[in-house]
Scaffold this motif. Structure first.
Motif, PDB file in Angstrom:
ATOM      1  N   GLY A 199       6.383   6.937  -7.240  1.00 58.62           N
ATOM      2  CA  GLY A 199       7.006   5.716  -6.770  1.00 58.62           C
ATOM      3  C   GLY A 199       8.513   5.713  -6.791  1.00 58.62           C
ATOM      4  O   GLY A 199       9.146   4.737  -6.383  1.00 58.62           O
ATOM      5  N   LYS A 200       9.131   6.836  -7.257  1.00 58.25           N
ATOM      6  CA  LYS A 200      10.583   6.848  -7.424  1.00 58.25           C
ATOM      7  C   LYS A 200      11.271   7.877  -6.528  1.00 58.25           C
ATOM      8  O   LYS A 200      12.162   7.515  -5.746  1.00 58.25           O
ATOM      9  CB  LYS A 200      10.934   7.135  -8.896  1.00 58.25           C
ATOM     10  CG  LYS A 200      10.399   6.117  -9.886  1.00 58.25           C
ATOM     11  CD  LYS A 200      11.129   4.807  -9.805  1.00 58.25           C
ATOM     12  CE  LYS A 200      10.630   3.792 -10.822  1.00 58.25           C
ATOM     13  NZ  LYS A 200      10.798   4.227 -12.215  1.00 58.25           N
ATOM     14  N   GLY A 217      -0.891  10.242  -6.968  1.00 60.16           N
ATOM     15  CA  GLY A 217      -0.629  10.727  -8.320  1.00 60.16           C
ATOM     16  C   GLY A 217       0.319  11.912  -8.317  1.00 60.16           C
ATOM     17  O   GLY A 217       0.517  12.586  -7.300  1.00 60.16           O
ATOM     18  N   LYS A 218       0.885  12.189  -9.467  1.00 65.54           N
ATOM     19  CA  LYS A 218       1.866  13.259  -9.607  1.00 65.54           C
ATOM     20  C   LYS A 218       1.258  14.621  -9.267  1.00 65.54           C
ATOM     21  O   LYS A 218       1.839  15.404  -8.492  1.00 65.54           O
ATOM     22  CB  LYS A 218       2.407  13.261 -11.044  1.00 65.54           C
ATOM     23  CG  LYS A 218       3.403  14.377 -11.346  1.00 65.54           C
ATOM     24  CD  LYS A 218       3.906  14.260 -12.782  1.00 65.54           C
ATOM     25  CE  LYS A 218       4.764  15.444 -13.184  1.00 65.54           C
ATOM     26  NZ  LYS A 218       5.986  15.562 -12.387  1.00 65.54           N
ATOM     27  N   ASP A 219       0.093  14.926  -9.816  1.00 64.91           N
ATOM     28  CA  ASP A 219      -0.510  16.253  -9.587  1.00 64.91           C
ATOM     29  C   ASP A 219      -0.850  16.464  -8.126  1.00 64.91           C
ATOM     30  O   ASP A 219      -0.559  17.515  -7.542  1.00 64.91           O
ATOM     31  CB  ASP A 219      -1.761  16.411 -10.450  1.00 64.91           C
ATOM     32  CG  ASP A 219      -1.432  16.495 -11.930  1.00 64.91           C
ATOM     33  OD1 ASP A 219      -0.256  16.790 -12.264  1.00 64.91           O
ATOM     34  OD2 ASP A 219      -2.333  16.248 -12.751  1.00 64.91           O
ATOM     35  N   GLU A 220      -1.473  15.423  -7.515  1.00 67.49           N
ATOM     36  CA  GLU A 220      -1.858  15.552  -6.109  1.00 67.49           C
ATOM     37  C   GLU A 220      -0.622  15.696  -5.228  1.00 67.49           C
ATOM     38  O   GLU A 220      -0.600  16.505  -4.282  1.00 67.49           O
ATOM     39  CB  GLU A 220      -2.671  14.338  -5.674  1.00 67.49           C
ATOM     40  CG  GLU A 220      -3.149  14.433  -4.213  1.00 67.49           C
ATOM     41  CD  GLU A 220      -3.902  13.199  -3.756  1.00 67.49           C
ATOM     42  OE1 GLU A 220      -4.315  13.154  -2.583  1.00 67.49           O
ATOM     43  OE2 GLU A 220      -4.058  12.260  -4.582  1.00 67.49           O
ATOM     44  N   ASP A 225       0.824  -1.208   0.000  1.00 67.04           N
ATOM     45  CA  ASP A 225       0.000   0.000   0.000  1.00 67.04           C
ATOM     46  C   ASP A 225       0.853   1.251   0.000  1.00 67.04           C
ATOM     47  O   ASP A 225       0.428   2.310  -0.462  1.00 67.04           O
ATOM     48  CB  ASP A 225      -0.925   0.015   1.229  1.00 67.04           C
ATOM     49  CG  ASP A 225      -1.921  -1.142   1.190  1.00 67.04           C
ATOM     50  OD1 ASP A 225      -2.315  -1.533   0.074  1.00 67.04           O
ATOM     51  OD2 ASP A 225      -2.274  -1.646   2.271  1.00 67.04           O
ATOM     52  N   GLU A 226       2.054   1.122   0.557  1.00 64.65           N
ATOM     53  CA  GLU A 226       2.920   2.293   0.677  1.00 64.65           C
ATOM     54  C   GLU A 226       4.312   1.962   0.157  1.00 64.65           C
ATOM     55  O   GLU A 226       4.711   0.797   0.087  1.00 64.65           O
ATOM     56  CB  GLU A 226       3.012   2.744   2.139  1.00 64.65           C
ATOM     57  CG  GLU A 226       1.697   3.252   2.713  1.00 64.65           C
ATOM     58  CD  GLU A 226       1.844   3.713   4.143  1.00 64.65           C
ATOM     59  OE1 GLU A 226       1.167   4.682   4.525  1.00 64.65           O
ATOM     60  OE2 GLU A 226       2.646   3.099   4.881  1.00 64.65           O
ATOM     61  N   VAL A 227       5.041   3.020  -0.184  1.00 61.97           N
ATOM     62  CA  VAL A 227       6.392   2.860  -0.677  1.00 61.97           C
ATOM     63  C   VAL A 227       7.276   3.948  -0.075  1.00 61.97           C
ATOM     64  O   VAL A 227       6.832   5.088   0.092  1.00 61.97           O
ATOM     65  CB  VAL A 227       6.446   2.921  -2.234  1.00 61.97           C
ATOM     66  CG1 VAL A 227       5.956   4.267  -2.753  1.00 61.97           C
ATOM     67  CG2 VAL A 227       7.855   2.629  -2.736  1.00 61.97           C
ATOM     68  N   GLU A 228       8.489   3.584   0.306  1.00 61.26           N
ATOM     69  CA  GLU A 228       9.433   4.559   0.839  1.00 61.26           C
ATOM     70  C   GLU A 228      10.338   5.029  -0.291  1.00 61.26           C
ATOM     71  O   GLU A 228      10.953   4.224  -0.985  1.00 61.26           O
ATOM     72  CB  GLU A 228      10.276   3.937   1.947  1.00 61.26           C
ATOM     73  CG  GLU A 228      11.199   4.946   2.633  1.00 61.26           C
ATOM     74  CD  GLU A 228      12.068   4.317   3.698  1.00 61.26           C
ATOM     75  OE1 GLU A 228      11.860   4.617   4.879  1.00 61.26           O
ATOM     76  OE2 GLU A 228      12.965   3.527   3.342  1.00 61.26           O
ATOM     77  N   ILE A 229      10.412   6.357  -0.478  1.00 57.82           N
ATOM     78  CA  ILE A 229      11.236   6.892  -1.565  1.00 57.82           C
ATOM     79  C   ILE A 229      12.130   8.000  -1.034  1.00 57.82           C
ATOM     80  O   ILE A 229      11.902   8.571   0.043  1.00 57.82           O
ATOM     81  CB  ILE A 229      10.369   7.426  -2.727  1.00 57.82           C
ATOM     82  CG1 ILE A 229       9.446   8.547  -2.238  1.00 57.82           C
ATOM     83  CG2 ILE A 229       9.573   6.320  -3.377  1.00 57.82           C
ATOM     84  CD1 ILE A 229       8.653   9.192  -3.358  1.00 57.82           C
ATOM     85  N   GLY A 246      16.788  12.893   2.679  1.00 58.53           N
ATOM     86  CA  GLY A 246      15.893  12.156   3.562  1.00 58.53           C
ATOM     87  C   GLY A 246      15.009  11.225   2.767  1.00 58.53           C
ATOM     88  O   GLY A 246      15.177  11.065   1.551  1.00 58.53           O
ATOM     89  N   ARG A 247      14.055  10.572   3.469  1.00 58.23           N
ATOM     90  CA  ARG A 247      13.144   9.629   2.823  1.00 58.23           C
ATOM     91  C   ARG A 247      11.741   9.880   3.358  1.00 58.23           C
ATOM     92  O   ARG A 247      11.559  10.372   4.478  1.00 58.23           O
ATOM     93  CB  ARG A 247      13.567   8.189   3.067  1.00 58.23           C
ATOM     94  CG  ARG A 247      15.008   7.894   2.640  1.00 58.23           C
ATOM     95  CD  ARG A 247      15.351   6.425   2.754  1.00 58.23           C
ATOM     96  NE  ARG A 247      14.662   5.620   1.747  1.00 58.23           N
ATOM     97  CZ  ARG A 247      15.083   5.480   0.482  1.00 58.23           C
ATOM     98  NH1 ARG A 247      16.178   6.117   0.079  1.00 58.23           N
ATOM     99  NH2 ARG A 247      14.414   4.735  -0.363  1.00 58.23           N
ATOM    100  N   ILE A 248      10.750   9.488   2.571  1.00 62.01           N
ATOM    101  CA  ILE A 248       9.357   9.687   2.966  1.00 62.01           C
ATOM    102  C   ILE A 248       8.544   8.486   2.517  1.00 62.01           C
ATOM    103  O   ILE A 248       8.819   7.899   1.464  1.00 62.01           O
ATOM    104  CB  ILE A 248       8.791  10.996   2.356  1.00 62.01           C
ATOM    105  CG1 ILE A 248       7.379  11.272   2.899  1.00 62.01           C
ATOM    106  CG2 ILE A 248       8.782  10.946   0.836  1.00 62.01           C
ATOM    107  CD1 ILE A 248       6.853  12.650   2.513  1.00 62.01           C
ATOM    108  N   THR A 249       7.587   8.079   3.331  1.00 61.60           N
ATOM    109  CA  THR A 249       6.701   6.973   2.980  1.00 61.60           C
ATOM    110  C   THR A 249       5.403   7.537   2.438  1.00 61.60           C
ATOM    111  O   THR A 249       4.742   8.348   3.085  1.00 61.60           O
ATOM    112  CB  THR A 249       6.420   6.088   4.203  1.00 61.60           C
ATOM    113  OG1 THR A 249       7.670   5.555   4.687  1.00 61.60           O
ATOM    114  CG2 THR A 249       5.501   4.934   3.835  1.00 61.60           C
ATOM    115  N   LEU A 250       5.036   7.083   1.217  1.00 60.77           N
ATOM    116  CA  LEU A 250       3.858   7.612   0.532  1.00 60.77           C
ATOM    117  C   LEU A 250       2.990   6.473   0.029  1.00 60.77           C
ATOM    118  O   LEU A 250       3.453   5.352  -0.160  1.00 60.77           O
ATOM    119  CB  LEU A 250       4.284   8.489  -0.655  1.00 60.77           C
ATOM    120  CG  LEU A 250       5.154   9.706  -0.341  1.00 60.77           C
ATOM    121  CD1 LEU A 250       5.629  10.361  -1.628  1.00 60.77           C
ATOM    122  CD2 LEU A 250       4.380  10.705   0.504  1.00 60.77           C
TER     123      LEU A 250
END
Length: 809
Positions: free
Chosen positions: A802-803, A771-774, A748-752, A762-766
């Motif tokens: 995702g990247k 989406g790109k716009d949001e 459900d989530e990815v750390e990038i 740093g890193r953030i979990t999203l």
């Protein structure tokens, strides 16, 4: 339960006996299972035994073989010994012992070492190229080549090793010296057996398009075959004194467009022109002296680009350039080889670096025929699409068009024709040694060369007291008159056997076929076995063998296919290669450097599974890697952790939900990486999983089962032992390879990563659905992003879904 200590010295011999007693790894020649044929280069059993480099490729294919068995395949993974050869014979000569005794002793040591490492070879198919039951069929294949005109005897200049006292193939002369002993190599004229591999040059090229070989392997094969397209051109020879026309001198050129710039010709010192016109060559003594000097050089020395150019003019005979009509001089030089092309070249010094150097050395004219550059200062060679000048009717044309037009013109005037040529030369196939396969040919004064009847095979080596070649270069078999003197199989008259033997390449050119049916005494393999096993599915070996052995074995197999005895033209569906293991100092292992690692010592201290793990973990499989004892110890520590994980095992057969992604991710990673020969990253993923399990503090039987199955091809002894101690069922080698559940890998989530002005800060979990716009609208206010920005205003935020998140502050 009480966990015993991890003791490889106890565990490993135990499981090796179990596998042997159960005949666990024997392949069947008929099966409902899909087949898999994995092949290693069978070793030459030297007196030193295995060194640390051998287990690397063997372990790699053993991993694939074990994995395939678990995946439900009928696996053929055989072993044998490429046991004829000079080192054994030289040892026998030095120590006054029969080569057969040396060979059997060496094989016994190699066999014991291979078994101690736990390779899952099918030992029931073990072969030995020195076994008469094997070389009977090597001799049989030779007779088929002879009967089809592909084996012939020819008097020719050969490379002769003054130390080994034996003729060498061009491929066995490296750096101007003997590949095996480092001795001086000179040229001698001798009758030699040859195999007409050149007849298969195009088939060997075309076959590369049908197989899965590494690109670099295909490139080596193509470069060695060396296909060139161009034209044959005839130059009229004339007597310089009388002007009388003599014979034509034919050359091959890939650049017929430069014909107007040919200002001289060069022939090999051995070219028949010299003898044919000796009475017309006014400096014949000087030419003959030069020819004699060239005879002491190897082909390598003669063709080195960097060497000083030497030569002698052939005075009294000249050639006519067919394009200009001008007389041009002829020289003899050792950089032209009689065995390649026609033994003569047209020299265009303006556009060839070697011709230019030769012309400047001897004051020969240089004429520009492709515009560009200063050809008096250096050769201008960037001419692939240049414009022709000083070239008569070709002036103003581009090179590709000029090539076609001049070749058409030559053809119309009977002065030349389109021609395809190959660098590949026929294979020198005889050796003046004892320890090799006897060549089953009899020379009769009435019938000539007569093949031995097939029902008289194998032609055995006689017992001899002296294995040393004679000073005149003859085989020691020539002195064995009781053996050499025989009768002609055709007419019954007194005759002599061929006393040369085959090269070591012979037995290794078809060994993969014998593995399919090794005990058959009626054929090298039955049609049924050949049809069932077909092509070798995966062949791995060193890059040093991807030119010659690979080429020779492909040639033999193409021939056997053409005569209808094997079902496929190509022998190997897939060919990969491995990098060498270097000494700890980064140099190639050798006794003289004192950096050889004996696998026996590693096994004694750390265990065979540790050796296997380390050789697969030490780096990218296709790269040369230096040995590290610290790295070996690290792999042993990992196996210790695997062993101790038994203390955490619980009774559940399920995988905990929170570990599903880790476990199934590891299954996917190991499964895929093993197929890509990325063994180091496959091991790394299992190490990560073990760390996760230690952090959890308990391990279900279901989780342990998968870990052991994944690790088993890499470390088979420890995994079988743990499996048995934990009561997980029948031995692992009878089990099934695990499959991953794609749903377990859904997240459900990815750390990038978050970059600030191009640097990761740093890193953030999203959410994976963001989406790109949001993201670019909402993330500037996200607490994590604001913290990374450290209070600086965010001028721009760029999100690659995702990247990565890029901030400009």
């Amino acid at each position: 339960m009480l966990i015993p200590d991890y003791s490889p010295r106890t565990i490993e011999p135990k499981w090796q006996r179990r596998w042997s007693d159960a005949r666990a790894f024997e392949a069947q020649n008929t099966s409902d299972k899909p087949k898999f044929y994995g092949l290693i280069e069978f070793p030459y059993p030297s007196g030193e035994g295995l060194h640390a480099g051998h287990p690397r490729p063997y372990t790699a294919l053993d991993i694939i073989a074990r994995k395939r068995r678990l995946q439900g395949y009928n696996v053929l993974f055989p072993i044998g010994w490429d046991a004829f050869g000079l080192p054994t014979e030289n040892y026998a000569i030095k120590h006054h012992i029969h080569p057969r005794i040396v060979t059997e002793r060496n094989i016994s040591r190699f066999r014991k070492q291979c078994q101690s490492i736990g390779f899952s070879f099918d030992w029931s198919r073990e072969i030995d190229t020195t076994d008469p039951g094997y070389y009977k069929w090597t001799q049989w294949i030779f007779l088929q080549l002879y009967k089809h005109g592909l084996a012939y005897k020819s008097e020719m200049p050969i490379n002769y090793c003054t130390s080994c006292k034996v003729g060498l193939a061009n491929e066995e002369v490296v750096g101007g010296v003997c590949e095996r002993c480092g001795g001086e190599v000179v040229r001698r004229i001798k009758k030699q057996w040859m195999l007409k591999i050149t007849a298969y040059a195009q088939k060997l090229l075309d076959g590369l398009d049908t197989v899965d070989f590494l690109d670099k392997i295909k490139a080596q094969q193509r470069n060695w075959i060396g296909r060139s397209e161009g034209a044959s051109v005839d130059f009229q020879l004339v007597d310089q004194l009388t002007g009388v026309q003599l014979k034509l001198l034919r050359v091959f050129t890939t650049r017929p467009d430069t014909l107007f710039g040919a200002t001289y010709m060069v022939v090999a010192p051995e070219h028949p022109l010299i003898d044919n016109y000796a009475d017309k060559i006014t400096n014949i003594d000087a030419v003959c002296r030069y020819r004699d000097a060239a005879a002491h050089k190897s082909d390598f020395e003669r063709t080195e680009i960097a060497k000083d150019k030497t030569g002698v003019p052939i005075e009294g005979v000249a050639a006519i350039n067919p394009a200009t009509g001008n007389r041009i001089p002829i020289w003899a030089s050792d950089y032209v080889l009689m065995g390649y092309g026609t033994g003569a070249i047209m020299a265009v010094p303006a556009h060839d670096e070697r011709d230019w150097a030769f012309a400047k050395r001897f004051g020969l004219p240089v004429v520009e025929v492709v515009a560009g550059g200063d050809v008096q200062a250096e050769a201008y060679t960037d001419v692939a699409d240049g414009v022709l000048v000083n070239s008569g009717f070709l002036n103003g044309m581009r090179v590709p068009d000029a090539k076609r037009l001049i070749t058409d013109w030559l053809n119309e005037h009977d002065l030349g024709e389109y021609k395809t040529q190959y660098k590949l030369r026929d294979w020198v196939f005889s050796r003046q040694r004892y320890w090799g396969e006897p060549i089953p040919i009899v020379e009769c004064p009435h019938c000539g060369l007569v093949p031995l009847p097939e029902d008289q095979l194998p032609l055995l080596l006689p017992e001899v007291d002296n294995y040393l070649p004679t000073d005149n270069g003859e085989s020691p078999l020539a002195a064995m008159t009781d053996w050499a003197n025989t009768t002609c199989p055709r007419c019954g008259a007194s005759a002599k056997r061929e006393t040369d033997t085959m090269p070591q390449w012979a037995g290794s050119s078809w060994y993969f076929l014998r593995y399919m049916d090794p005990h058959n005494d009626q054929a090298f393999a039955s049609p049924e076995a050949l049809d069932y096993w077909g092509m070798v599915d995966w062949y791995n070996g060193g890059m040093e063998h991807t030119t010659l052995h690979l080429l020779y074995s492909r040639f033999w197999h193409h021939f056997l296919h053409d005569i209808g005895v094997v079902p496929h033209a190509e022998p190997y569906a897939k060919r990969t290669s491995h990098g060498m293991i270097l000494g700890g100092n980064g140099e190639k292992m050798s006794k003289s450097r004192g950096n050889v690692i004996n696998p026996d010592d590693v096994i004694a201290e750390f265990g065979a599974d540790t050796l296997r793990m380390y050789e697969m973990f030490l780096g990218a499989f296709d790269q040369a890697i230096p040995w590290s004892t610290q790295g070996v110890a690290g792999c042993r520590r990992f196996l210790d952790r695997v062993w101790r994980i038994q203390q955490f095992v619980t009774d559940s057969d399920k995988i905990p939900d929170k570990l599903r992604a880790d476990v199934h991710g590891c299954v996917k990673k190991v499964t895929e990486d093993a197929e890509r020969m990325k063994f180091n990253t496959a091991i790394a993923s299992m190490m990560t999983l073990v760390n996760v399990l230690y952090n959890e503090g308990d391990v279900t039987r279901g989780t342990l089962r998968i870990l052991l199955l994944l690790l088993n091809p890499f470390a088979p002894h420890i995994t079988e032992e743990i499996w048995e101690l934990q009561g997980l069922g029948a031995p692992i080698y009878t089990q099934r390879w695990p499959e991953w559940d794609p749903t377990a890998l859904e997240q459900d989530e990815v750390e990038i990563a978050v970059q600030v002005d191009g640097k990761v800060r740093g890193r953030i979990t999203l959410s994976v659905n963001l989406g790109k716009d949001e993201a670019e609208r909402t993330l500037p206010e996200h607490p994590t992003i604001k913290g990374i920005a450290a209070g600086r205003p965010i001028r721009k935020l760029i999100y690659v879904p995702g990247k990565i998140v890029n901030l400009v502050v």
